[in-house]
Design a protein around this motif. Structure first.
Motif, PDB file in Angstrom:
ATOM      1  N   LEU A  58       0.831  -1.211   0.000  1.00  0.00           N
ATOM      2  CA  LEU A  58       0.000   0.000   0.000  1.00  0.00           C
ATOM      3  C   LEU A  58       0.862   1.256   0.000  1.00  0.00           C
ATOM      4  CD1 LEU A  58      -2.854  -1.079   2.397  1.00  0.00           C
ATOM      5  CD2 LEU A  58      -3.139  -0.214   0.070  1.00  0.00           C
ATOM      6  N   VAL A  59       1.909   1.263   0.803  1.00  0.00           N
ATOM      7  CA  VAL A  59       2.811   2.422   0.850  1.00  0.00           C
ATOM      8  C   VAL A  59       3.450   2.638  -0.522  1.00  0.00           C
ATOM      9  CG1 VAL A  59       5.008   3.252   1.802  1.00  0.00           C
ATOM     10  CG2 VAL A  59       3.259   2.319   3.325  1.00  0.00           C
ATOM     11  N   LEU A  60       3.891   1.561  -1.156  1.00  0.00           N
ATOM     12  CA  LEU A  60       4.503   1.687  -2.481  1.00  0.00           C
ATOM     13  C   LEU A  60       3.504   2.182  -3.516  1.00  0.00           C
ATOM     14  CD1 LEU A  60       6.690  -1.548  -2.596  1.00  0.00           C
ATOM     15  CD2 LEU A  60       7.512   0.812  -2.517  1.00  0.00           C
ATOM     16  N   ARG A  61       2.297   1.630  -3.513  1.00  0.00           N
ATOM     17  CA  ARG A  61       1.282   2.084  -4.481  1.00  0.00           C
ATOM     18  C   ARG A  61       0.981   3.574  -4.290  1.00  0.00           C
ATOM     19  NH1 ARG A  61       1.112  -1.492  -8.352  1.00  0.00           N
ATOM     20  NH2 ARG A  61       0.312  -3.532  -7.807  1.00  0.00           N
ATOM     21  N   LEU A  62       0.814   4.002  -3.035  1.00  0.00           N
ATOM     22  CA  LEU A  62       0.536   5.418  -2.762  1.00  0.00           C
ATOM     23  C   LEU A  62       1.710   6.300  -3.180  1.00  0.00           C
ATOM     24  CD1 LEU A  62      -1.204   4.981   0.686  1.00  0.00           C
ATOM     25  CD2 LEU A  62      -2.288   5.839  -1.406  1.00  0.00           C
ATOM     26  N   LYS A  63       2.916   5.826  -2.919  1.00  0.00           N
ATOM     27  CA  LYS A  63       4.118   6.582  -3.289  1.00  0.00           C
ATOM     28  C   LYS A  63       4.207   6.745  -4.805  1.00  0.00           C
ATOM     29  CE  LYS A  63       9.108   6.108  -3.339  1.00  0.00           C
ATOM     30  NZ  LYS A  63      10.227   5.212  -3.086  1.00  0.00           N
ATOM     31  N   TYR A  64       4.008   5.651  -5.523  1.00  0.00           N
ATOM     32  CA  TYR A  64       4.115   5.724  -6.978  1.00  0.00           C
ATOM     33  C   TYR A  64       2.991   6.550  -7.579  1.00  0.00           C
ATOM     34  CZ  TYR A  64       7.755   2.227  -6.497  1.00  0.00           C
ATOM     35  OH  TYR A  64       8.893   1.556  -6.143  1.00  0.00           O
ATOM     36  N   ASN A  65       1.802   6.464  -7.012  1.00  0.00           N
ATOM     37  CA  ASN A  65       0.706   7.301  -7.503  1.00  0.00           C
ATOM     38  C   ASN A  65       1.022   8.778  -7.296  1.00  0.00           C
ATOM     39  OD1 ASN A  65      -0.735   5.102  -8.334  1.00  0.00           O
ATOM     40  ND2 ASN A  65      -2.407   5.342  -6.893  1.00  0.00           N
ATOM     41  N   ALA A  66       1.665   9.106  -6.189  1.00  0.00           N
ATOM     42  CA  ALA A  66       2.022  10.498  -5.917  1.00  0.00           C
ATOM     43  C   ALA A  66       3.051  11.017  -6.922  1.00  0.00           C
ATOM     44  CB  ALA A  66       2.559  10.636  -4.496  1.00  0.00           C
ATOM     45  N   GLU A  67       3.856  10.126  -7.474  1.00  0.00           N
ATOM     46  CA  GLU A  67       4.883  10.521  -8.438  1.00  0.00           C
ATOM     47  C   GLU A  67       4.342  10.646  -9.865  1.00  0.00           C
ATOM     48  OE1 GLU A  67       7.897   7.538  -8.024  1.00  0.00           O
ATOM     49  OE2 GLU A  67       8.570   8.297  -6.084  1.00  0.00           O
ATOM     50  N   LEU A  68       3.162  10.086 -10.111  1.00  0.00           N
ATOM     51  CA  LEU A  68       2.593  10.106 -11.456  1.00  0.00           C
ATOM     52  C   LEU A  68       1.883  11.429 -11.728  1.00  0.00           C
ATOM     53  CD1 LEU A  68       1.018   6.549 -11.604  1.00  0.00           C
ATOM     54  CD2 LEU A  68       3.035   7.341 -12.842  1.00  0.00           C
ATOM     55  N   PRO A  69       1.880  11.843 -12.989  1.00  0.00           N
ATOM     56  CA  PRO A  69       1.133  13.059 -13.322  1.00  0.00           C
ATOM     57  C   PRO A  69      -0.375  12.822 -13.178  1.00  0.00           C
ATOM     58  CG  PRO A  69       1.992  12.024 -15.312  1.00  0.00           C
ATOM     59  CD  PRO A  69       2.537  11.249 -14.146  1.00  0.00           C
ATOM     60  N   LEU A  79      -5.315  -0.658  -9.197  1.00  0.00           N
ATOM     61  CA  LEU A  79      -4.214  -1.329  -8.507  1.00  0.00           C
ATOM     62  C   LEU A  79      -4.198  -0.957  -7.029  1.00  0.00           C
ATOM     63  CD1 LEU A  79      -1.364  -1.042 -11.164  1.00  0.00           C
ATOM     64  CD2 LEU A  79      -2.480  -3.147 -10.369  1.00  0.00           C
ATOM     65  N   LEU A  80      -4.468   0.307  -6.727  1.00  0.00           N
ATOM     66  CA  LEU A  80      -4.537   0.731  -5.332  1.00  0.00           C
ATOM     67  C   LEU A  80      -5.736   0.078  -4.636  1.00  0.00           C
ATOM     68  CD1 LEU A  80      -3.465   2.438  -3.006  1.00  0.00           C
ATOM     69  CD2 LEU A  80      -4.812   4.347  -3.903  1.00  0.00           C
ATOM     70  N   SER A  81      -6.858   0.041  -5.316  1.00  0.00           N
ATOM     71  CA  SER A  81      -8.047  -0.617  -4.768  1.00  0.00           C
ATOM     72  C   SER A  81      -7.770  -2.090  -4.493  1.00  0.00           C
ATOM     73  CB  SER A  81      -9.222  -0.469  -5.739  1.00  0.00           C
ATOM     74  OG  SER A  81     -10.332  -1.194  -5.282  1.00  0.00           O
ATOM     75  N   ASN A  82      -7.103  -2.745  -5.415  1.00  0.00           N
ATOM     76  CA  ASN A  82      -6.762  -4.158  -5.231  1.00  0.00           C
ATOM     77  C   ASN A  82      -5.817  -4.361  -4.051  1.00  0.00           C
ATOM     78  OD1 ASN A  82      -8.360  -4.801  -7.403  1.00  0.00           O
ATOM     79  ND2 ASN A  82      -6.660  -5.055  -8.823  1.00  0.00           N
ATOM     80  N   ALA A  83      -4.911  -3.419  -3.842  1.00  0.00           N
ATOM     81  CA  ALA A  83      -4.001  -3.523  -2.701  1.00  0.00           C
ATOM     82  C   ALA A  83      -4.782  -3.480  -1.388  1.00  0.00           C
ATOM     83  CB  ALA A  83      -2.953  -2.410  -2.750  1.00  0.00           C
ATOM     84  N   TRP A  84      -5.764  -2.576  -1.312  1.00  0.00           N
ATOM     85  CA  TRP A  84      -6.608  -2.525  -0.111  1.00  0.00           C
ATOM     86  C   TRP A  84      -7.390  -3.825   0.034  1.00  0.00           C
ATOM     87  CZ3 TRP A  84      -5.903   0.322   3.861  1.00  0.00           C
ATOM     88  CH2 TRP A  84      -5.372   1.601   3.750  1.00  0.00           C
ATOM     89  N   ASN A  85      -7.898  -4.360  -1.069  1.00  0.00           N
ATOM     90  CA  ASN A  85      -8.653  -5.604  -1.026  1.00  0.00           C
ATOM     91  C   ASN A  85      -7.779  -6.770  -0.559  1.00  0.00           C
ATOM     92  OD1 ASN A  85     -11.255  -6.962  -1.791  1.00  0.00           O
ATOM     93  ND2 ASN A  85      -9.810  -8.137  -3.026  1.00  0.00           N
ATOM     94  N   ASP A  86      -6.555  -6.845  -1.085  1.00  0.00           N
ATOM     95  CA  ASP A  86      -5.637  -7.917  -0.681  1.00  0.00           C
ATOM     96  C   ASP A  86      -5.342  -7.846   0.813  1.00  0.00           C
ATOM     97  OD1 ASP A  86      -5.515  -8.763  -3.308  1.00  0.00           O
ATOM     98  OD2 ASP A  86      -3.597  -7.766  -3.721  1.00  0.00           O
ATOM     99  N   LYS A  87      -5.114  -6.636   1.309  1.00  0.00           N
ATOM    100  CA  LYS A  87      -4.869  -6.483   2.749  1.00  0.00           C
ATOM    101  C   LYS A  87      -6.108  -6.901   3.540  1.00  0.00           C
ATOM    102  CE  LYS A  87      -3.444  -3.518   6.455  1.00  0.00           C
ATOM    103  NZ  LYS A  87      -2.715  -4.410   7.278  1.00  0.00           N
ATOM    104  N   GLY A  88      -7.282  -6.549   3.032  1.00  0.00           N
ATOM    105  CA  GLY A  88      -8.519  -6.938   3.699  1.00  0.00           C
ATOM    106  C   GLY A  88      -8.661  -8.445   3.821  1.00  0.00           C
ATOM    107  N   TRP A  89      -8.356  -9.176   2.742  1.00  0.00           N
ATOM    108  CA  TRP A  89      -8.442 -10.636   2.788  1.00  0.00           C
ATOM    109  C   TRP A  89      -7.442 -11.213   3.779  1.00  0.00           C
ATOM    110  CZ3 TRP A  89     -12.341 -13.422   1.699  1.00  0.00           C
ATOM    111  CH2 TRP A  89     -13.239 -13.041   0.716  1.00  0.00           C
ATOM    112  N   THR A  90      -6.270 -10.615   3.845  1.00  0.00           N
ATOM    113  CA  THR A  90      -5.264 -11.082   4.797  1.00  0.00           C
ATOM    114  C   THR A  90      -5.755 -10.863   6.222  1.00  0.00           C
ATOM    115  OG1 THR A  90      -3.529 -10.577   3.210  1.00  0.00           O
ATOM    116  CG2 THR A  90      -2.859 -10.849   5.493  1.00  0.00           C
ATOM    117  N   CYS A  91      -6.336  -9.704   6.483  1.00  0.00           N
ATOM    118  CA  CYS A  91      -6.887  -9.431   7.819  1.00  0.00           C
ATOM    119  C   CYS A  91      -8.027 -10.392   8.138  1.00  0.00           C
ATOM    120  CB  CYS A  91      -7.367  -7.983   7.913  1.00  0.00           C
ATOM    121  SG  CYS A  91      -6.060  -6.765   7.811  1.00  0.00           S
TER     122      CYS A  91
END
Length: 116
Positions: A58-69, A79-91
């Motif tokens: 999640l930190v990497l996705r947010l970081k890379y999104n911040a660098e994109l125009p 991709l960010l939504s999927n990262a949250w979903n993956d973390k949710g399944w893990t929890c």
């Protein structure tokens, strides 16, 4: 593929970190997702590592999104939504239901911005 696959992917992750031009570093979240998926399937002994890994993704996705125009593409949002979903399944697998619910809500909030 089990623990051996995790070791191979961790080697790929280290290679990405060594990339001085940062081109390979954008692959890190994808590698992390693959590692997290394997951690979730190799057994309970490795499951405890997955939440921290998905936090890093999640930190990497947010970081890379911040660098994109701006505006970000639908793909970047998903991709960010999927990262949250993956973390949710893990929890959820760890029976941390409150954390899972929060992650799923964040995932849905992002996905609702992009109706099909």
């Amino acid at each position: 593929m089990g623990l051996e696959g995790i070791e191979i992917l961790q080697t790929a992750d280290r290679i990405c970190l060594m990339d001085e031009n940062r081109h390979l570093r954008r692959l890190q979240p994808n590698i992390g997702v693959a590692i997290g998926s394997l951690l979730s399937t190799v057994g309970i002994s490795e499951l405890h590592r997955a939440p921290q890994l998905f936090d890093e993704i999640l930190v990497l996705r947010l970081k890379y999104n911040a660098e994109l125009p701006l505006p970000h593409s639908q793909e970047e949002h998903l991709l960010l939504s999927n990262a949250w979903n993956d973390k949710g399944w893990t929890c959820l697998k760890s029976e941390d239901f409150a954390a899972a619910e929060g992650c799923f809500k964040k995932s849905l909030e992002i996905k609702r911005q992009w109706p099909e």
